[in-house]
Design a protein around this motif. Structure first.
Motif, PDB file in Angstrom:
ATOM      1  N   CYS A 303       0.788  -1.304   0.068  1.00  0.00           N
ATOM      2  CA  CYS A 303       0.090   0.071   0.136  1.00  0.00           C
ATOM      3  C   CYS A 303       1.067   1.254  -0.025  1.00  0.00           C
ATOM      4  CB  CYS A 303      -0.856   0.004   1.294  1.00  0.00           C
ATOM      5  SG  CYS A 303      -1.952   1.579   1.453  1.00  0.00           S
ATOM      6  N   CYS A 305       0.053   4.130   1.057  1.00  0.00           N
ATOM      7  CA  CYS A 305      -0.438   5.336   2.057  1.00  0.00           C
ATOM      8  C   CYS A 305       0.407   5.790   2.971  1.00  0.00           C
ATOM      9  CB  CYS A 305      -1.890   4.888   2.529  1.00  0.00           C
ATOM     10  SG  CYS A 305      -1.765   4.049   4.059  1.00  0.00           S
ATOM     11  N   CYS A 308       0.818   3.111   5.989  1.00  0.00           N
ATOM     12  CA  CYS A 308       1.686   1.953   5.400  1.00  0.00           C
ATOM     13  C   CYS A 308       3.201   2.090   5.101  1.00  0.00           C
ATOM     14  CB  CYS A 308       1.190   1.205   4.541  1.00  0.00           C
ATOM     15  SG  CYS A 308      -0.470   0.420   4.839  1.00  0.00           S
ATOM     16  N   HIS A 334      -5.473   5.020   5.163  1.00  0.00           N
ATOM     17  CA  HIS A 334      -5.215   3.804   4.619  1.00  0.00           C
ATOM     18  C   HIS A 334      -6.409   3.049   4.129  1.00  0.00           C
ATOM     19  CE1 HIS A 334      -3.964  -0.243   4.029  1.00  0.00           C
ATOM     20  NE2 HIS A 334      -4.980  -0.633   4.686  1.00  0.00           N
TER      21      HIS A 334
HETATM   22 ZN    ZN Z   1      -1.946   1.790   3.555  1.00  0.00          ZN
END
Ligand code: ZN
Ligand code: PRF
Length: 371
Positions: A303, A305, A308, A334
């Motif tokens: 991921c 974001c 993460c 997220h």
């Molecule tokens: Zn994430």
């Protein structure tokens, strides 16, 4: 430049395309984060945009109560007020009145109700809902409708649907001619095929820029909802966007797109972010759980974001347990990123005509489960 929909590819019943608006394009299938009170809770608008959202949802009901539609208009409209210059779709208020307001009274004219904030009295009619959505500056305006809570008798579902169709006609008259802005009709009729088809026919006769499927995800269950979508989409024009209101969990969204839905909205990714529920490719986890306490891994290594990229599960667990505001911010980001990544995956899969394989992988990853 006006409002238009270009269907670019189909794969089975699934569709991908672009809704063009003067405030920017909406890639479909599209997921709309919910910004009820002129904010997607715990997110800056530029962060919402970074997740890949092309459009937000706002609510007539909440904004008419606080801060007031006339006030938003005098402050330059909802886009300027909340610093989001891309498209906004607003729901028309009836559904929220029924789920949130106190002391409601429903007549042919509309609904009177008491505010859930201070108990003061308000009225919503198709005409006032259109006026409020125009004051807000909404790009996609929803008809004023009545969504009955299920289970309900066939007579009750039929009555609410037919009232909603009369209100749809009044909504269209009151909306008038507003170039660059769209008005969507809302299909009702519960889980009864004859009522759904009667509703679709009535809406198509009036003529709208897009068509919503309302009255689902109100307790009927996924199987019954998919059962309605299997025929509901076929009764709507192919060249107009189709919007499934208030749906849903990731597998609901995938199943809806598979059956021909182009747009969806749901509070689930943002609300879950605030309660510690996290959506990942491998299923859901709750960051509150003690097993995350010493876990140095990110929520999802694939991921993009900030939750993460920059933080461990152990840290996110600590933030949640400590009731830190940053917990809501990171988990909401997220979850919204996950939802937008699912939409992006579906758009590509439909364009490449391999939606079935994409869907199989989506379910296989979730079934793996060891998150
Ligand atoms: Zn994430
Ligand atoms: N009507 C409106 N808004 C809605 C719904 C509806 O039926 C639903 C049903 N899931 C969510 N939001 N106007």
């Amino acid at each position: 430049m006006g409002f238009s929909f270009d269907l670019q590819a189909t794969d089975g019943s699934a569709r991908t395309g672009v809704i063009n608006t003067p405030r920017g394009d909406i890639r479909t299938p599209a997921f709309m984060p919910v910004g009820t009170a002129a904010t997607v809770k715990a997110m800056m608008p530029e962060s919402v945009r970074e997740t890949g959202a092309d459009i937000l949802l706002g609510n007539t009901y909440h904004l008419m109560l606080r801060p007031g539609a006339e006030r938003v208009a005098s402050l330059g409209g909802l886009h300027r007020f909340m610093n989001w210059d891309r498209p906004i779709l607003t729901d028309s208020g009836g559904f929220q009145v029924m789920s949130l307001a106190g002391l409601r009274k429903l007549t042919e004219k509309g609904v009177t109700f008491k505010s859930h904030i201070d108990g003061s009295k308000y009225e919503l009619t198709p005409e006032r809902s259109m006026e409020i959505q125009a004051l807000l500056g909404s790009d996609i305006v929803m008809c004023f409708d009545e969504c009955p809570a299920l289970p309900a008798t066939d007579e009750e579902v039929a009555r609410a649907m037919r009232l909603s169709m009369r209100w749809a006609e009044r909504s269209k008259d009151a909306f008038g001619d507003r170039p660059g802005h769209a008005l969507f009709g809302i299909m009702q009729g519960g889980v009864t095929r004859e009522l759904r088809e009667e509703s679709a026919k009535a809406l198509v006769e009036i003529g709208f820029d897009g068509y919503a499927v309302g009255g689902l995800a109100v307790g009927e269950g996924q199987e019954a909802m998919f059962g309605v979508l299997d025929y509901a989409c076929d009764s709507l024009p192919k060249d107009k966007p189709r919007y499934l209101m208030g749906v849903g969990k990731p597998d609901d969204i995938v199943g809806a797109v598979k059956r021909g839905i182009d747009m969806m909205d749901c509070v689930l990714p943002s609300r879950s972010g605030r309660t510690g529920q996290v959506f990942t490719r491998y299923g859901q986890l709750n960051i509150k759980n003690a097993r995350h306490m010493d876990d140095t891994r990110p929520l999802d290594e694939a991921c993009s974001c900030p939750a993460c990229r920059n933080y461990s599960r152990a840290y996110l667990h600590h933030l949640f347990r400590s009731q830190e505001i940053l917990s809501s911010m990171l988990l909401t980001w997220h979850n919204l990123q996950y939802y937008q990544d699912v939409m992006d995956g579906m758009r590509s899969a439909i364009a490449n005509r391999n939606f079935a394989a994409w869907e199989e992988n989506f379910h296989a990853e979730r079934a793996r489960g060891d998150i």
